[in-house]
Design an enzyme around this catalytic site. Structure first.
Site, mmCIF file in Angstrom:
data_model
loop_
_atom_site.group_PDB
_atom_site.id
_atom_site.type_symbol
_atom_site.label_atom_id
_atom_site.label_comp_id
_atom_site.label_asym_id
_atom_site.label_seq_id
_atom_site.Cartn_x
_atom_site.Cartn_y
_atom_site.Cartn_z
ATOM 1 C CG ASP A 176 -1.934 1.148 1.129
ATOM 2 O OD1 ASP A 176 -2.311 1.521 -0.010
ATOM 3 O OD2 ASP A 176 -2.335 1.687 2.176
ATOM 4 C CB VAL A 188 1.427 1.500 -5.035
ATOM 5 C CG1 VAL A 188 0.869 1.838 -6.412
ATOM 6 C CG2 VAL A 188 2.334 0.280 -5.122
ATOM 7 N N GLY A 237 1.540 6.115 -1.975
ATOM 8 C CA GLY A 237 1.516 6.384 -0.535
ATOM 9 C C GLY A 237 0.543 5.485 0.207
ATOM 10 C CG ASP A 258 -3.496 5.682 -1.401
ATOM 11 O OD1 ASP A 258 -3.066 4.498 -1.368
ATOM 12 O OD2 ASP A 258 -3.765 6.269 -2.460
ATOM 13 C CB SER A 309 -4.264 2.857 -3.709
ATOM 14 O OG SER A 309 -2.930 2.675 -3.284
ATOM 15 C CG ASN A 346 -1.705 -9.693 -7.539
ATOM 16 O OD1 ASN A 346 -1.036 -10.698 -7.756
ATOM 17 N ND2 ASN A 346 -2.925 -9.571 -7.987
ATOM 18 N N PRO A 388 9.429 -2.927 -5.610
ATOM 19 C CG PRO A 388 10.899 -2.268 -3.935
ATOM 20 C CD PRO A 388 9.442 -2.434 -4.241
ATOM 21 C CG HIS A 391 11.416 -10.733 3.082
ATOM 22 N ND1 HIS A 391 12.152 -10.543 1.944
ATOM 23 C CD2 HIS A 391 10.220 -10.120 2.840
ATOM 24 C CE1 HIS A 391 11.460 -9.853 1.054
ATOM 25 N NE2 HIS A 391 10.281 -9.566 1.581
ATOM 26 C CG ASP A 408 13.071 -17.408 9.853
ATOM 27 O OD1 ASP A 408 13.933 -18.320 9.889
ATOM 28 O OD2 ASP A 408 12.768 -16.718 10.847
ATOM 29 C CG ASP A 445 12.167 -14.624 14.776
ATOM 30 O OD1 ASP A 445 12.604 -14.390 13.623
ATOM 31 O OD2 ASP A 445 11.678 -15.722 15.098
HETATM 32 C C1 HEM Z 1 13.256 -4.637 -0.272
HETATM 33 C C2 HEM Z 1 12.371 -4.865 -1.210
HETATM 34 C C3 HEM Z 1 11.434 -6.030 -1.172
HETATM 35 C C4 HEM Z 1 11.289 -6.972 -2.140
HETATM 36 C C5 HEM Z 1 12.033 -7.041 -3.453
HETATM 37 C C6 HEM Z 1 10.296 -7.900 -1.663
HETATM 38 C C7 HEM Z 1 9.866 -8.999 -2.385
HETATM 39 C C8 HEM Z 1 9.012 -9.970 -1.897
HETATM 40 C C9 HEM Z 1 8.593 -11.126 -2.630
HETATM 41 C C10 HEM Z 1 8.968 -11.445 -4.060
HETATM 42 C C11 HEM Z 1 7.819 -11.865 -1.811
HETATM 43 C C12 HEM Z 1 7.174 -13.220 -2.114
HETATM 44 C C13 HEM Z 1 5.785 -13.053 -2.657
HETATM 45 C C14 HEM Z 1 5.233 -14.382 -3.083
HETATM 46 O O1 HEM Z 1 5.976 -15.207 -3.626
HETATM 47 O O2 HEM Z 1 4.038 -14.615 -2.892
HETATM 48 C C15 HEM Z 1 7.726 -11.167 -0.568
HETATM 49 C C16 HEM Z 1 7.014 -11.600 0.509
HETATM 50 C C17 HEM Z 1 6.847 -10.883 1.664
HETATM 51 N N1 HEM Z 1 7.321 -9.608 1.905
HETATM 52 FE FE1 HEM Z 1 8.654 -8.601 0.770
HETATM 53 N N2 HEM Z 1 9.864 -7.516 -0.445
HETATM 54 C C18 HEM Z 1 10.520 -6.382 -0.093
HETATM 55 C C19 HEM Z 1 10.334 -5.648 1.052
HETATM 56 C C20 HEM Z 1 9.402 -5.949 2.023
HETATM 57 C C21 HEM Z 1 9.048 -5.072 3.107
HETATM 58 C C22 HEM Z 1 9.575 -3.662 3.306
HETATM 59 C C23 HEM Z 1 8.139 -5.746 3.857
HETATM 60 C C24 HEM Z 1 7.433 -5.287 5.100
HETATM 61 C C25 HEM Z 1 8.036 -4.639 6.070
HETATM 62 C C26 HEM Z 1 7.948 -7.036 3.247
HETATM 63 C C27 HEM Z 1 7.149 -8.027 3.750
HETATM 64 C C28 HEM Z 1 6.915 -9.247 3.144
HETATM 65 C C29 HEM Z 1 6.180 -10.333 3.762
HETATM 66 C C30 HEM Z 1 5.611 -10.346 5.164
HETATM 67 C C31 HEM Z 1 6.121 -11.355 2.820
HETATM 68 C C32 HEM Z 1 5.434 -12.722 2.978
HETATM 69 C C33 HEM Z 1 4.045 -12.668 2.384
HETATM 70 C C34 HEM Z 1 3.282 -13.972 2.500
HETATM 71 O O3 HEM Z 1 3.649 -14.865 3.270
HETATM 72 O O4 HEM Z 1 2.291 -14.112 1.779
HETATM 73 N N3 HEM Z 1 8.718 -7.118 2.126
HETATM 74 N N4 HEM Z 1 8.455 -10.010 -0.645
HETATM 75 C C1 LIG Z 2 14.015 1.079 -8.936
HETATM 76 O O1 LIG Z 2 15.097 1.943 -9.225
HETATM 77 C C2 LIG Z 2 15.641 1.761 -10.527
HETATM 78 C C3 LIG Z 2 16.890 2.638 -10.621
HETATM 79 O O2 LIG Z 2 16.590 3.979 -10.379
HETATM 80 C C4 LIG Z 2 14.574 2.116 -11.557
HETATM 81 O O3 LIG Z 2 15.080 1.910 -12.859
HETATM 82 C C5 LIG Z 2 13.375 1.221 -11.339
HETATM 83 O O4 LIG Z 2 12.340 1.584 -12.196
HETATM 84 C C6 LIG Z 2 12.876 1.316 -9.900
HETATM 85 N N1 LIG Z 2 11.849 0.339 -9.694
HETATM 86 C C7 LIG Z 2 10.885 0.486 -8.809
HETATM 87 C C8 LIG Z 2 9.978 -0.668 -8.694
HETATM 88 O O5 LIG Z 2 10.763 1.486 -8.117
HETATM 89 C C1 LIG Z 3 -3.630 -10.770 -8.758
HETATM 90 O O1 LIG Z 3 -3.608 -10.656 -10.153
HETATM 91 C C2 LIG Z 3 -4.024 -11.816 -10.832
HETATM 92 C C3 LIG Z 3 -3.782 -11.616 -12.307
HETATM 93 O O2 LIG Z 3 -4.322 -10.407 -12.756
HETATM 94 C C4 LIG Z 3 -5.493 -12.108 -10.482
HETATM 95 O O3 LIG Z 3 -5.922 -13.281 -11.104
HETATM 96 C C5 LIG Z 3 -5.590 -12.274 -8.961
HETATM 97 O O4 LIG Z 3 -6.918 -12.444 -8.566
HETATM 98 C C6 LIG Z 3 -5.013 -11.047 -8.266
HETATM 99 N N1 LIG Z 3 -5.002 -11.251 -6.817
HETATM 100 C C7 LIG Z 3 -5.753 -10.539 -5.986
HETATM 101 C C8 LIG Z 3 -5.534 -10.789 -4.544
HETATM 102 O O5 LIG Z 3 -6.544 -9.711 -6.382
#
Ligand code: HEM
Ligand SMILES: *[C@@H]1O[C@H](CO)[C@@H](O)[C@H](O)[C@H]1NC(C)=O
Ligand SMILES: *[C@@H]1O[C@H](CO)[C@@H](O)[C@H](O)[C@H]1NC(C)=O
Ligand SMILES: *[C@@H]1O[C@H](CO)[C@@H](O)[C@H](O)[C@H]1NC(C)=O
Ligand SMILES: *[C@@H]1O[C@H](CO)[C@@H](O)[C@H](O)[C@H]1NC(C)=O
Length: 340
Positions: free
Chosen positions: A77, A80, A82, A84, A86, A103, A172, A202, A261, A269
């Site tokens: 939230d 994207v 802020g 809000d 969204s 998503n 990201p 994570h 983890d 933790d």
């Molecule tokens: C640093 C950039 C970050 C990246 C690239 C990233 C990427 C991801 C990805 C790819 C997943 C797995 C999603 C999936 O396979 O369903 C994930 C899961 C998760 N992320 Fe991040 N994340 C980032 C930062 C954060 C931050 C800042 C938080 C919150 C403080 C966060 C909390 C979580 C949590 C709790 C999950 C587990 C969700 C679940 O079990 O369904 N992440 N993240």
């Molecule tokens: C992350 O930063 C890179 C380098 O500035 C940029 O090209 C990219 O679009 C950004 N992506 C997101 C998800 O903010």
């Molecule tokens: C995430 O996007 C996919 C593909 O557009 C969609 O099928 C799915 O329902 C979306 N998930 C949620 C939680 O809305």
């Protein structure tokens, strides 16, 4: 003499003021957070925070995985448009944030709706969905400890726009390397410390195999399961391979999930940082935190649980301030999935 004292007194308060101004100017997020405060609903809806906690705790008691869902929902939230709410909006044409590729596995929307219904009954039109998301993240993660792990400022208002395109452009990617992540976080007014500390989110939850399988199989184009990212601990890589179903026909298993983890994926933790230091971070975006000297230093400090909990409090507060709508901006939605 009296005059001299007064001047001394004045200059020290001017100095104090300058220091306060300098401190609040460091992150753009703080400057944008004017209007948020602790206990914003104290007068307008005194039961608000109790209601949120009660509904969230009831659901988390039955499904501990929800804590990860709400923590991640809050992150998505805030990054994207802020914080809000969204992320909660539905779109008839499937072009809202929740329809974007990143998503994957967002969930818990039904619980947010239930919280909102309870709040509308108690205090109609008062509590924003954006604040519910912020509180639900705190409450769901805190359930394990039965006390609040961090303070949540409230007073956010709800946005009226949600865009899948903007989710893609602002969340990201797990394949990102350090400089990219740092750039992505600084665009949101967050710094290097916040990037490292918040990645500690994570420590709970799961990730889909396809988001890290390039580290396990065909890393350098050799098309075999020995072709592993050298920055991965080899036995951890074997563990991940064992969890995912990867082979030449299926190099991209997009259905299996693996705990981030292993061993305590339901426990909030500092194990994420212990694992990370042992080169057991799931994504490239995790492992890359060890490639920068300052970041690696912070990872070292976060081996101490006390340091982690304190640092997380600060960084998640800053995340909750990203581009918030306050005052008379935005609206208080009646239903979290739709604009009024
Ligand atoms: C640093 C950039 C970050 C990246 C690239 C990233 C990427 C991801 C990805 C790819 C997943 C797995 C999603 C999936 O396979 O369903 C994930 C899961 C998760 N992320 Fe991040 N994340 C980032 C930062 C954060 C931050 C800042 C938080 C919150 C403080 C966060 C909390 C979580 C949590 C709790 C999950 C587990 C969700 C679940 O079990 O369904 N992440 N993240
Ligand atoms: C992350 O930063 C890179 C380098 O500035 C940029 O090209 C990219 O679009 C950004 N992506 C997101 C998800 O903010
Ligand atoms: C995430 O996007 C996919 C593909 O557009 C969609 O099928 C799915 O329902 C979306 N998930 C949620 C939680 O809305
Ligand atoms: C392995 O990587 C190479 C080079 O990136 C690529 O051309 C090939 O399609 C990949 N193989 C599979 C099975 O994905
Ligand atoms: C998973 O991969 C399969 C095969 O490549 C594809 O047909 C399917 O749409 C993918 N599912 C998701 C949720 O990305």
């Amino acid at each position: 003499m009296a005059k001299g004292l007064m001047i001394t007194g004045m200059s020290s308060s001017v100095l104090a003021l300058l220091l306060v101004l300098a401190a609040s100017g460091i992150g753009t997020a703080s400057a944008q957070a004017a209007g948020l405060k602790k206990g914003f609903y104290k007068k307008s809806c005194p039961q608000a925070e109790d209601i949120v906690q009660k509904v969230v705790w009831r659901h988390v008691a039955g499904n501990r995985e929800l804590a990860a869902k709400f923590l991640r929902m809050f992150f998505h939230d805030c990054f994207v448009r802020g914080c809000d709410a969204s992320v909660l909006l539905d779109s008839p044409t499937n072009t809202a944030e929740k329809n974007a590729v990143p998503n994957q596995s967002l969930a818990g929307f039904n619980v947010i709706d239930e919280v909102k219904a309870a709040l509308e009954q108690a205090c109609p039109g008062v509590v924003s969905c954006a604040d519910i998301v912020a509180l639900a993240a705190r409450d769901s993660v805190s359930f394990q400890y039965k006390r609040n792990l961090w303070e949540v400022e409230t007073g956010r208002r709800d946005g009226t726009v949600s865009s899948a395109q903007q989710a893609l452009a602002n969340i990201p990617a797990p394949s990102s390397t350090f400089d990219i992540l740092l750039a992505n976080f600084s665009r949101k007014g967050l710094g290097l410390q916040d990037l490292v500390v918040l990645s500690g989110g994570h420590t709970i939850g799961v990730g889909h195999c396809n988001l890290f399988s390039s580290r396990l199989f065909n890393f350098t184009g050799k098309n075999n399961p020995s072709d592993i990212d050298p920055s991965l601990n080899p036995s951890y890589a074997k563990f991940l391979q064992g969890q995912c179903r990867l082979n030449l026909q299926n190099p991209n298993d997009n259905t299996t999930v693996v705990p981030m983890d292993p061993g305590s994926s339901l426990s909030f933790d500092n194990h994420y940082f212990v694992n990370l230091k042992a080169h057991q971070g799931m994504f490239t975006s995790d492992a890359t935190l060890l490639t920068n000297g300052r970041a690696a230093n912070i990872v070292d400090k976060l081996q101490d649980p006390g340091v982690f909990f304190d640092a997380f409090k600060n960084s998640i507060k800053r995340m909750g301030q990203i581009e918030v709508l306050t005052g008379t901006n935005g609206q208080i939605r009646k239903k979290c999935s739709a604009v009024n």
